[in-house]
Scaffold this motif. Structure first.
Motif, PDB file in Angstrom:
ATOM      1  N   ARG A  84       0.935  -1.159   0.019  1.00  0.00           N
ATOM      2  CA  ARG A  84      -0.019  -0.018  -0.098  1.00  0.00           C
ATOM      3  C   ARG A  84       0.870   1.340   0.010  1.00  0.00           C
ATOM      4  N   ALA A  85       1.916   1.236   0.907  1.00  0.00           N
ATOM      5  CA  ALA A  85       2.739   2.351   0.791  1.00  0.00           C
ATOM      6  C   ALA A  85       3.346   2.695  -0.449  1.00  0.00           C
ATOM      7  N   LEU A  86       3.913   1.599  -1.035  1.00  0.00           N
ATOM      8  CA  LEU A  86       4.534   1.887  -2.530  1.00  0.00           C
ATOM      9  C   LEU A  86       3.314   2.442  -3.561  1.00  0.00           C
ATOM     10  N   LYS A  87       2.427   1.635  -3.492  1.00  0.00           N
ATOM     11  CA  LYS A  87       1.263   2.112  -4.189  1.00  0.00           C
ATOM     12  C   LYS A  87       0.973   3.647  -3.997  1.00  0.00           C
ATOM     13  N   VAL A  88       0.607   4.120  -2.804  1.00  0.00           N
ATOM     14  CA  VAL A  88       0.240   5.372  -2.378  1.00  0.00           C
ATOM     15  C   VAL A  88       1.384   6.252  -2.891  1.00  0.00           C
ATOM     16  N   ARG A  89       2.554   5.830  -3.116  1.00  0.00           N
ATOM     17  CA  ARG A  89       3.814   6.895  -3.483  1.00  0.00           C
ATOM     18  C   ARG A  89       3.881   6.637  -5.081  1.00  0.00           C
ATOM     19  N   GLY A  90       3.086   5.969  -5.508  1.00  0.00           N
ATOM     20  CA  GLY A  90       3.207   5.909  -7.198  1.00  0.00           C
ATOM     21  C   GLY A  90       4.167   4.944  -7.680  1.00  0.00           C
ATOM     22  N   LEU A  91       4.944   4.263  -6.927  1.00  0.00           N
ATOM     23  CA  LEU A  91       5.959   3.249  -7.062  1.00  0.00           C
ATOM     24  C   LEU A  91       5.431   1.957  -7.990  1.00  0.00           C
ATOM     25  N   THR A  92       5.734   1.673  -9.146  1.00  0.00           N
ATOM     26  CA  THR A  92       5.362   0.384  -9.728  1.00  0.00           C
ATOM     27  C   THR A  92       6.175  -0.777  -8.953  1.00  0.00           C
ATOM     28  N   VAL A  93       5.333  -1.811  -8.687  1.00  0.00           N
ATOM     29  CA  VAL A  93       5.681  -3.006  -8.144  1.00  0.00           C
ATOM     30  C   VAL A  93       5.719  -4.042  -8.984  1.00  0.00           C
ATOM     31  N   PRO A  94       7.067  -4.400  -9.374  1.00  0.00           N
ATOM     32  CA  PRO A  94       6.915  -5.898 -10.294  1.00  0.00           C
ATOM     33  C   PRO A  94       6.668  -6.876  -9.713  1.00  0.00           C
ATOM     34  N   ASP A  95       6.143  -8.134 -10.516  1.00  0.00           N
ATOM     35  CA  ASP A  95       5.322  -9.266  -9.922  1.00  0.00           C
ATOM     36  C   ASP A  95       6.471  -9.825  -9.017  1.00  0.00           C
ATOM     37  N   ASP A  96       8.035  -9.815  -9.443  1.00  0.00           N
ATOM     38  CA  ASP A  96       8.749 -10.647  -8.547  1.00  0.00           C
ATOM     39  C   ASP A  96       9.011  -9.987  -7.133  1.00  0.00           C
ATOM     40  N   VAL A  97       9.024  -8.484  -7.072  1.00  0.00           N
ATOM     41  CA  VAL A  97       8.998  -7.979  -5.738  1.00  0.00           C
ATOM     42  C   VAL A  97       7.748  -8.156  -4.862  1.00  0.00           C
ATOM     43  N   GLU A  99       5.751 -10.885  -5.077  1.00  0.00           N
ATOM     44  CA  GLU A  99       5.862 -12.243  -4.555  1.00  0.00           C
ATOM     45  C   GLU A  99       6.752 -12.296  -3.547  1.00  0.00           C
ATOM     46  N   ARG A 100       7.724 -11.513  -3.683  1.00  0.00           N
ATOM     47  CA  ARG A 100       8.989 -11.677  -2.313  1.00  0.00           C
ATOM     48  C   ARG A 100       8.414 -11.217  -1.125  1.00  0.00           C
ATOM     49  N   ILE A 101       7.412  -9.924  -1.359  1.00  0.00           N
ATOM     50  CA  ILE A 101       7.106  -9.398   0.102  1.00  0.00           C
ATOM     51  C   ILE A 101       5.964 -10.173   0.664  1.00  0.00           C
ATOM     52  N   THR A 102       5.042 -10.726  -0.162  1.00  0.00           N
ATOM     53  CA  THR A 102       3.971 -11.439   0.162  1.00  0.00           C
ATOM     54  C   THR A 102       4.544 -13.006   0.496  1.00  0.00           C
ATOM     55  N   LEU A 107       8.638 -11.395  10.657  1.00  0.00           N
ATOM     56  CA  LEU A 107       8.231  -9.957  10.856  1.00  0.00           C
ATOM     57  C   LEU A 107       9.099  -8.992  11.239  1.00  0.00           C
ATOM     58  N   ASP A 108      10.433  -9.227  11.385  1.00  0.00           N
ATOM     59  CA  ASP A 108      11.517  -8.228  11.592  1.00  0.00           C
ATOM     60  C   ASP A 108      11.799  -7.566  10.295  1.00  0.00           C
ATOM     61  N   THR A 109      11.961  -8.667   9.290  1.00  0.00           N
ATOM     62  CA  THR A 109      12.367  -8.333   7.713  1.00  0.00           C
ATOM     63  C   THR A 109      11.219  -7.459   7.432  1.00  0.00           C
ATOM     64  N   LEU A 110       9.944  -7.757   7.482  1.00  0.00           N
ATOM     65  CA  LEU A 110       8.825  -7.056   6.908  1.00  0.00           C
ATOM     66  C   LEU A 110       8.728  -5.685   7.424  1.00  0.00           C
ATOM     67  N   ALA A 111       8.981  -5.498   8.631  1.00  0.00           N
ATOM     68  CA  ALA A 111       9.117  -4.145   9.385  1.00  0.00           C
ATOM     69  C   ALA A 111      10.221  -3.334   8.791  1.00  0.00           C
ATOM     70  N   GLU A 132      18.314 -12.596  -1.422  1.00  0.00           N
ATOM     71  CA  GLU A 132      17.136 -12.731  -1.495  1.00  0.00           C
ATOM     72  C   GLU A 132      16.897 -13.942  -0.700  1.00  0.00           C
ATOM     73  N   GLU A 133      17.785 -15.221  -0.469  1.00  0.00           N
ATOM     74  CA  GLU A 133      17.666 -16.216   0.162  1.00  0.00           C
ATOM     75  C   GLU A 133      17.564 -16.293   1.627  1.00  0.00           C
ATOM     76  N   THR A 134      17.996 -14.962   2.232  1.00  0.00           N
ATOM     77  CA  THR A 134      18.113 -14.849   3.454  1.00  0.00           C
ATOM     78  C   THR A 134      16.653 -13.945   4.087  1.00  0.00           C
ATOM     79  N   THR A 135      16.076 -13.377   3.208  1.00  0.00           N
ATOM     80  CA  THR A 135      15.070 -12.359   3.615  1.00  0.00           C
ATOM     81  C   THR A 135      13.696 -13.017   3.357  1.00  0.00           C
ATOM     82  N   ALA A 136      13.604 -13.890   2.140  1.00  0.00           N
ATOM     83  CA  ALA A 136      12.422 -14.415   1.943  1.00  0.00           C
ATOM     84  C   ALA A 136      12.293 -15.604   2.845  1.00  0.00           C
TER      85      ALA A 136
END
Length: 137
Positions: A84-97, A99-102, A107-111, A132-136
């Motif tokens: 939501r924050a990325l969307k409100v700021r008008g940033l494009t979110v590629p599918d791979d990004v 997927e990595r977020i969702t 919880l610490d990484t997400l914060a 990528e391997e350590t954060t997802a």
């Protein structure tokens, strides 16, 4: 039908009787665990000695599933907030990004990613300096 009077957590016999007479009181727990709702006959086989009807920190299956669901819900909420924050700021979110977020359950990484989502110039900047391997999760 009047609401049942709930027993103190340490009153196993009263709790057992309550759930024998009013199994619907456990319906939300069964629903959260994606199990069929309890029936009165299901509780007649339980005895007050082996029926644990409360937690925390008792190591019950209910507690384990409840806490896992609670953690998953928190992760989902944080993921939604980042997107939501990325969307409100008008940033494009590629599918791979996305997927990595969702797909992340840490919880610490997400914060950390949420904090970064408020200032990055592109969505990929959330992961700056991370493998990528350590954060997802």
């Amino acid at each position: 039908m009047s609401a049942p009077a709930y027993a103190r957590p340490d009153d196993h016999e009263a709790s057992h009787q309550l759930f024998q007479e009013h199994p619907e009181a456990l319906a939300p727990v069964f629903e959260a665990l994606v199990l069929p709702p309890p029936m009165k006959k299901d509780f007649h086989e339980l005895s007050p000695e082996n029926a644990v009807t409360h937690f925390p920190e008792h190591g019950t299956l209910f507690e384990e599933k409840y806490l896992a669901g609670k953690s998953e819900g928190k992760a989902e909420g944080k993921s939604e907030a980042i997107l939501r924050a990325l969307k409100v700021r008008g940033l494009t979110v590629p599918d791979d990004v996305r997927e990595r977020i969702t797909g992340c359950t840490d919880l610490d990484t997400l914060a950390t990613w949420f904090d970064r989502s408020l200032t990055v110039s592109e969505a990929e900047g959330l992961f700056a300096g991370e493998a990528e391997e350590t954060t997802a999760s």
